[in-house]
Motif scaffolding. Structure first.
Motif, PDB file in Angstrom:
ATOM      1  N   UNK A  62      33.466  43.483  42.059  1.00  9.67           N
ATOM      2  CA  UNK A  62      34.826  43.749  41.552  1.00  9.67           C
ATOM      3  C   UNK A  62      35.665  44.429  42.635  1.00  9.67           C
ATOM      4  N   UNK A  63      35.072  45.370  43.372  1.00  3.87           N
ATOM      5  CA  UNK A  63      35.801  46.047  44.441  1.00  3.87           C
ATOM      6  C   UNK A  63      36.126  45.087  45.585  1.00  3.87           C
ATOM      7  N   UNK A  64      35.225  44.149  45.852  1.00  7.41           N
ATOM      8  CA  UNK A  64      35.492  43.154  46.885  1.00  7.41           C
ATOM      9  C   UNK A  64      36.685  42.280  46.495  1.00  7.41           C
ATOM     10  N   UNK A  65      36.732  41.881  45.225  1.00  9.43           N
ATOM     11  CA  UNK A  65      37.868  41.090  44.736  1.00  9.43           C
ATOM     12  C   UNK A  65      39.161  41.902  44.835  1.00  9.43           C
ATOM     13  N   UNK A  66      39.104  43.183  44.449  1.00  4.45           N
ATOM     14  CA  UNK A  66      40.284  44.040  44.537  1.00  4.45           C
ATOM     15  C   UNK A  66      40.770  44.218  45.962  1.00  4.45           C
ATOM     16  N   UNK A  67      39.841  44.389  46.898  1.00  6.26           N
ATOM     17  CA  UNK A  67      40.228  44.537  48.300  1.00  6.26           C
ATOM     18  C   UNK A  67      40.810  43.246  48.843  1.00  6.26           C
ATOM     19  N   UNK A  68      40.243  42.139  48.441  1.00  5.45           N
ATOM     20  CA  UNK A  68      40.768  40.840  48.884  1.00  5.45           C
ATOM     21  C   UNK A  68      42.180  40.598  48.358  1.00  5.45           C
ATOM     22  N   UNK A  69      42.392  40.979  47.080  1.00  4.49           N
ATOM     23  CA  UNK A  69      43.737  40.832  46.509  1.00  4.49           C
ATOM     24  C   UNK A  69      44.741  41.736  47.223  1.00  4.49           C
TER      25      UNK A  69
END
Length: 69
Positions: free
Chosen positions: A21-28
């Motif tokens: 989830x944090x990886x997705x947030x950082x990517x966004x």
């Protein structure tokens, strides 16, 4: 596998989910259109620590599951 190793495996899986989830947030955050709207969550830090916890917890429970000393 006893209860303590099952707990470690569950905690490791939850930490891996949090890392995802944090990886997705950082990517966004990196691909945002408005460069001024940064947000307040430290996604990179959350990703790093949750991935570290996931690797350690799943590694320990995996060694116990395989019976490696």
């Amino acid at each position: 596998m006893d209860d303590s190793m099952r707990f470690l495996a569950t905690a490791g899986a939850l930490a891996a989910l949090l890392a995802f989830v944090a990886w997705i947030g950082d990517r966004r955050r990196m691909k945002r259109r408005n460069l001024d709207s940064v947000g307040f969550m430290p996604w990179t830090t959350i990703f790093f620590w949750s991935l570290l916890a996931a690797v350690l917890l799943l590694g320990i429970s995996g060694r116990a599951w395989l019976g490696v000393n």
